[in-house]
Motif scaffolding. Structure first.
Motif, PDB file in Angstrom:
ATOM      1  N   PHE A 107       0.831  -1.205   0.000  1.00 13.32           N
ATOM      2  CA  PHE A 107       0.000   0.000   0.000  1.00 13.32           C
ATOM      3  C   PHE A 107       0.867   1.256   0.000  1.00 13.32           C
ATOM      4  O   PHE A 107       1.838   1.342   0.753  1.00 13.32           O
ATOM      5  CB  PHE A 107      -0.926  -0.009   1.223  1.00 13.32           C
ATOM      6  N   ALA A 108       0.460   2.192  -0.847  1.00 13.04           N
ATOM      7  CA  ALA A 108       1.163   3.479  -0.865  1.00 13.04           C
ATOM      8  C   ALA A 108       0.644   4.318   0.296  1.00 13.04           C
ATOM      9  O   ALA A 108      -0.563   4.534   0.401  1.00 13.04           O
ATOM     10  CB  ALA A 108       0.882   4.201  -2.187  1.00 13.04           C
ATOM     11  N   PRO A 109       1.543   4.805   1.170  1.00 15.83           N
ATOM     12  CA  PRO A 109       1.072   5.700   2.245  1.00 15.83           C
ATOM     13  C   PRO A 109       0.607   7.013   1.597  1.00 15.83           C
ATOM     14  O   PRO A 109       1.399   7.720   0.970  1.00 15.83           O
ATOM     15  CB  PRO A 109       2.314   5.897   3.117  1.00 15.83           C
ATOM     16  N   TYR A 110      -0.675   7.314   1.760  1.00 12.48           N
ATOM     17  CA  TYR A 110      -1.278   8.403   0.986  1.00 12.48           C
ATOM     18  C   TYR A 110      -0.578   9.747   1.225  1.00 12.48           C
ATOM     19  O   TYR A 110      -0.169  10.431   0.284  1.00 12.48           O
ATOM     20  CB  TYR A 110      -2.776   8.509   1.331  1.00 12.48           C
ATOM     21  N   PHE A 111      -0.430  10.114   2.489  1.00 19.13           N
ATOM     22  CA  PHE A 111       0.124  11.435   2.815  1.00 19.13           C
ATOM     23  C   PHE A 111       1.543  11.612   2.242  1.00 19.13           C
ATOM     24  O   PHE A 111       1.835  12.587   1.543  1.00 19.13           O
ATOM     25  CB  PHE A 111       0.115  11.606   4.345  1.00 19.13           C
ATOM     26  N   GLU A 112       2.401  10.640   2.517  1.00 17.94           N
ATOM     27  CA  GLU A 112       3.785  10.758   2.045  1.00 17.94           C
ATOM     28  C   GLU A 112       3.838  10.771   0.522  1.00 17.94           C
ATOM     29  O   GLU A 112       4.660  11.461  -0.082  1.00 17.94           O
ATOM     30  CB  GLU A 112       4.644   9.598   2.580  1.00 17.94           C
ATOM     31  N   ILE A 171      -9.868   5.546  12.836  1.00 15.21           N
ATOM     32  CA  ILE A 171      -9.351   6.747  13.499  1.00 15.21           C
ATOM     33  C   ILE A 171      -8.079   7.177  12.769  1.00 15.21           C
ATOM     34  O   ILE A 171      -7.065   6.489  12.789  1.00 15.21           O
ATOM     35  CB  ILE A 171      -9.058   6.483  14.998  1.00 15.21           C
ATOM     36  N   GLY A 172      -8.161   8.299  12.122  1.00 19.09           N
ATOM     37  CA  GLY A 172      -7.044   8.767  11.312  1.00 19.09           C
ATOM     38  C   GLY A 172      -6.244   9.842  12.039  1.00 19.09           C
ATOM     39  O   GLY A 172      -6.593  10.288  13.133  1.00 19.09           O
ATOM     40  N   ILE A 173      -5.158  10.245  11.373  1.00 18.02           N
ATOM     41  CA  ILE A 173      -4.210  11.182  11.979  1.00 18.02           C
ATOM     42  C   ILE A 173      -4.279  12.524  11.254  1.00 18.02           C
ATOM     43  O   ILE A 173      -4.278  12.570  10.019  1.00 18.02           O
ATOM     44  CB  ILE A 173      -2.809  10.563  11.917  1.00 18.02           C
ATOM     45  N   LEU A 174      -4.321  13.584  12.051  1.00 18.21           N
ATOM     46  CA  LEU A 174      -4.545  14.920  11.497  1.00 18.21           C
ATOM     47  C   LEU A 174      -3.643  15.251  10.302  1.00 18.21           C
ATOM     48  O   LEU A 174      -4.132  15.591   9.230  1.00 18.21           O
ATOM     49  CB  LEU A 174      -4.360  15.959  12.618  1.00 18.21           C
ATOM     50  N   ALA A 175      -2.328  15.155  10.488  1.00 21.30           N
ATOM     51  CA  ALA A 175      -1.421  15.574   9.404  1.00 21.30           C
ATOM     52  C   ALA A 175      -1.665  14.749   8.149  1.00 21.30           C
ATOM     53  O   ALA A 175      -1.585  15.259   7.025  1.00 21.30           O
ATOM     54  CB  ALA A 175       0.033  15.436   9.847  1.00 21.30           C
ATOM     55  N   GLU A 176      -1.991  13.472   8.329  1.00 15.80           N
ATOM     56  CA  GLU A 176      -2.141  12.587   7.167  1.00 15.80           C
ATOM     57  C   GLU A 176      -3.431  12.845   6.401  1.00 15.80           C
ATOM     58  O   GLU A 176      -3.501  12.636   5.205  1.00 15.80           O
ATOM     59  CB  GLU A 176      -2.075  11.128   7.626  1.00 15.80           C
ATOM     60  N   THR A 233      -8.208  14.911  22.247  1.00 17.78           N
ATOM     61  CA  THR A 233      -7.920  16.328  22.522  1.00 17.78           C
ATOM     62  C   THR A 233      -6.408  16.563  22.630  1.00 17.78           C
ATOM     63  O   THR A 233      -5.963  17.495  23.278  1.00 17.78           O
ATOM     64  CB  THR A 233      -8.602  16.786  23.840  1.00 17.78           C
ATOM     65  N   HIS A 234      -5.641  15.674  22.019  1.00 14.59           N
ATOM     66  CA  HIS A 234      -4.174  15.813  22.034  1.00 14.59           C
ATOM     67  C   HIS A 234      -3.767  16.932  21.067  1.00 14.59           C
ATOM     68  O   HIS A 234      -3.988  16.815  19.867  1.00 14.59           O
ATOM     69  CB  HIS A 234      -3.544  14.474  21.629  1.00 14.59           C
ATOM     70  N   LEU A 235      -3.163  17.962  21.601  1.00 11.17           N
ATOM     71  CA  LEU A 235      -2.794  19.116  20.770  1.00 11.17           C
ATOM     72  C   LEU A 235      -1.286  19.190  20.577  1.00 11.17           C
ATOM     73  O   LEU A 235      -0.523  19.070  21.535  1.00 11.17           O
ATOM     74  CB  LEU A 235      -3.284  20.405  21.421  1.00 11.17           C
ATOM     75  N   SER A 236      -0.888  19.406  19.338  1.00  9.56           N
ATOM     76  CA  SER A 236       0.539  19.430  19.022  1.00  9.56           C
ATOM     77  C   SER A 236       0.757  20.196  17.724  1.00  9.56           C
ATOM     78  O   SER A 236      -0.153  20.291  16.892  1.00  9.56           O
ATOM     79  CB  SER A 236       1.021  17.984  18.841  1.00  9.56           C
ATOM     80  N   VAL A 237       1.975  20.722  17.559  1.00 10.32           N
ATOM     81  CA  VAL A 237       2.356  21.201  16.228  1.00 10.32           C
ATOM     82  C   VAL A 237       3.469  20.319  15.670  1.00 10.32           C
ATOM     83  O   VAL A 237       4.019  20.603  14.620  1.00 10.32           O
ATOM     84  CB  VAL A 237       2.806  22.680  16.215  1.00 10.32           C
ATOM     85  N   GLY A 238       3.785  19.232  16.383  1.00 12.27           N
ATOM     86  CA  GLY A 238       4.862  18.347  15.954  1.00 12.27           C
ATOM     87  C   GLY A 238       4.336  17.152  15.182  1.00 12.27           C
ATOM     88  O   GLY A 238       3.401  17.270  14.378  1.00 12.27           O
ATOM     89  N   ALA A 239       4.935  15.987  15.450  1.00 13.01           N
ATOM     90  CA  ALA A 239       4.614  14.772  14.695  1.00 13.01           C
ATOM     91  C   ALA A 239       3.110  14.536  14.666  1.00 13.01           C
ATOM     92  O   ALA A 239       2.425  14.734  15.667  1.00 13.01           O
ATOM     93  CB  ALA A 239       5.311  13.582  15.343  1.00 13.01           C
ATOM     94  N   GLN A 240       2.619  14.141  13.532  1.00 14.34           N
ATOM     95  CA  GLN A 240       1.219  13.775  13.293  1.00 14.34           C
ATOM     96  C   GLN A 240       0.269  14.970  13.211  1.00 14.34           C
ATOM     97  O   GLN A 240      -0.928  14.793  13.031  1.00 14.34           O
ATOM     98  CB  GLN A 240       0.709  12.802  14.358  1.00 14.34           C
ATOM     99  N   ALA A 241       0.786  16.172  13.384  1.00 15.04           N
ATOM    100  CA  ALA A 241      -0.105  17.341  13.343  1.00 15.04           C
ATOM    101  C   ALA A 241       0.418  18.424  12.399  1.00 15.04           C
ATOM    102  O   ALA A 241      -0.348  19.043  11.650  1.00 15.04           O
ATOM    103  CB  ALA A 241      -0.250  17.928  14.739  1.00 15.04           C
TER     104      ALA A 241
END
Ligand code: DMJ
Length: 576
Positions: A107-112, A171-176, A233-241
């Motif tokens: 599978f191709a990782p969509y975001f990357e 459950i997906g990841i914000l940045a992705e 409610t996990h807030l970040s500007v780093g990994a995954q966000a």
């Protein structure tokens, strides 16, 4: 066991690192970066192409991103910007040959795949106008399209582009899921294909309608891809966000400031970040951005990631391009920031920030965090930054309050906004807390024994340097926005440290640890080193600016797209 020495012995910080260098030094530095790129890409071409990435210690290859030659696709526009036409012609042969297929159950990782391959193709098309690149971009987008088969239309984790089979949790990841707007809107504009426009538009509608009461207008990391609502409610500007916040401002800029909804979301997110996620360290008063973990209220982790070092550049870009102290002129009012009280504290926080001047707050935050990002380089014997540090705090520690003649338990006393309020109450004299130049503190294994270590204010959590771009990206933007030479002098120091520590006979390698020089290397040369790190360094050092920030918008992988000039028929087609 590490000992210490201070400032003047830092391998990359010098007394004069705030003073500009003569123009011939910059010309020479740009030429050296170009040479570095050629060294790395030629190594990749010789030993790894058409696979994904070079293993620069063993001259083997890796295929972590579909095996279609990600280093080539990610590099196309760097070659064009650096005038490397022979390399570009050879790269085109790889592009033409790729059919974006994968064996069953791969599978191709969509975001990357979007940020590296699609972004690379579109940017190289924008610069070269070579039709092959646009055709391949459209072909790729068509093959990735099954990822949108969710009830909300948000993207799943991955897809087999040959069979259309999809994969990924609910459950997906914000940045992705929220970093596709730039690529898809630009692709729609180039092809006139409304489908791509509606992929981006659907995402923006969902983001705009999400219930963000618990996070005061900032997007958390986990999202339910069926309902299109936040899941934690996990807030970040780093990994995954990271790039999800980045694309809010950039979508507004790319669409020639027509996508106002994205801008309002950017203002809410940055208001929350500045008000609640910026802290000062106890001794050196380093300004940093950190995470709030899941839960109510959710504890502050004090983790500071290299990935988060893109934030100063983003804030500085906003300072350069937005009328932050006159949002009324864009028709944006306090009511837009906190529509009917739907965004928790967003309105109140926004008012506090405007009391300081929104432009000031964004610029001070940018400069302060960039200074800390830089120090995490200058503090190391290698001159290169660790991937993650944990900032020390005084929270929970007892301190003697002489005035009140009693012990107090410190808590949250290093929230930047608290310090800013105190600074303002005292007349706002001198630089704001956390802003301004600070000295490096280098721990080495050669220092004197038996003395107390001066506080560096953090412990290293992940000691590796992965050739990442975020700090040089921010230094580049701060240099362009402020014109202050210190930012690019520091960029040059980082480049010299890369040359010294990371260069191998055939490329450049990630460091296993930044704590000792010469560093032990890892057998890895990520494609973003070619796409981003070397490109931003080159653009920082050359005199002319081929990609001015008011005419181009960089995607999160440093692929520049031109700011749109909408035609009347496009406006009609896309309903703008
Ligand atoms: C890059 O691939 C992109 O910048 C992405 O958004 C996050 N980080 C990596 C490099 O560190």
């Amino acid at each position: 066991m590490y000992f210490w020495r201070v400032t003047k012995n830092s391998p990359i910080a010098t007394e004069g690192d705030t003073v500009d260098l003569p123009s011939h030094v910059w010309e020479q530095s740009a030429a050296q970066v170009r040479q570095a790129y050629l060294h790395a890409y030629h190594g990749y071409e010789r030993f790894a192409a058409p696979h994904d990435e070079l293993r620069p210690l063993t001259n083997a290859y890796s295929d972590k991103f579909n095996g279609w030659g990600v280093s080539t696709f990610d590099s196309l526009d760097t070659m064009l910007i650096m005038d490397l036409h022979d390399e570009f012609e050879r790269a085109l042969l790889i592009v033409e040959r790729t059919d974006f297929s994968l064996p069953e159950k791969h599978f191709a990782p969509y975001f990357e795949t979007v940020i590296r391959y699609l972004g690379g193709l579109l940017s190289a098309y924008a610069i070269s106008k070579n039709k092959v690149l646009l055709d391949r971009a459209e072909d790729l987008a068509t093959k990735l399209d099954p990822v949108f088969k969710t009830t909300s239309g948000l993207a799943l984790y991955g897809v087999n582009p040959t069979s259309g089979e999809v994969v990924g949790p609910e459950i997906g990841i914000l940045a992705e899921m929220a970093s596709l707007q730039l690529e898809y809107t630009y692709l729609a504009k180039l092809t006139g294909n409304k489908k791509y426009f509606s992929r981006a538009n659907n995402l923006l509608q969902i983001l705009g309608a999400a219930n963000l009461r618990n996070t005061s207008g900032m997007f958390p990391i986990a999202w339910n891809l069926s309902t299109g609502q936040p899941h934690d409610t996990h807030l970040s500007v780093g990994a995954q966000a990271d790039s999800a916040h980045e694309y809010l401002l950039k979508q507004y800029l790319l669409t020639a400031k027509t996508d106002k909804a994205s801008l309002v979301m950017y203002l809410r997110a940055t208001t929350h970040i500045i008000s609640n996620l910026l802290y000062l360290s106890p001794t050196r008063h380093l300004l940093y951005v950190t995470d709030k973990a899941n839960g109510n209220p959710g504890h502050i982790t004090h983790l500071f990631e290299h990935l988060s070092c893109f934030l100063p550049g983003l804030l500085a870009l906003g300072v350069q391009t937005l009328p932050l102290d006159d949002l009324d002129s864009l028709g944006i009012t306090l009511d837009d920031i906190n529509v009917d009280g739907l965004f928790g504290d967003a309105g109140r926080n926004h008012q506090v920030l405007t009391g300081f001047g929104l432009r000031n707050m964004h610029l001070w935050a940018a400069e302060g965090i960039a200074q800390t990002c830089w120090l995490t380089y200058a503090d190391q014997p290698t001159g290169l930054a660790p991937d993650e540090v944990v900032m020390k705090t005084l929270e929970g520690k007892k301190t003697w309050d002489a005035k009140g003649s009693q012990w107090r338990t410190s808590s949250n006393s290093f929230l930047w906004m608290d310090a800013m309020k105190a600074w303002k109450r005292n007349g706002g004299r001198g630089p704001p807390p956390g802003v301004g130049d600070k000295k490096s503190v280098v721990y080495t294994n050669k220092g004197p024994q038996g003395k107390r270590e001066p506080e560096r204010d953090y412990s290293v959590k992940k000691a590796e340097y992965l050739l990442r771009p975020e700090t040089v990206e921010s230094l580049y933007i701060l240099w362009r926005v402020t014109g202050d030479p210190k930012w690019r002098v520091r960029g040059r120091n980082i480049f010299q440290a890369i040359e010294k520590e990371a260069k191998t006979p055939t490329g450049y390698a990630s460091l296993k640890s930044v704590k000792a020089s010469p560093a032990t290397l890892d057998d890895d040369m990520p494609s973003y080193f070619l796409a981003e790190t070397l490109k931003y360094l080159y653009l920082m050092f050359i005199d002319e600016d081929p990609i001015p920030l008011d005419k181009w918008v960089f995607n999160t992988e440093a692929h520049p797209f031109p700011v749109f000039e909408w035609t009347p028929s496009e406006r009609e087609l896309f309903g703008i």
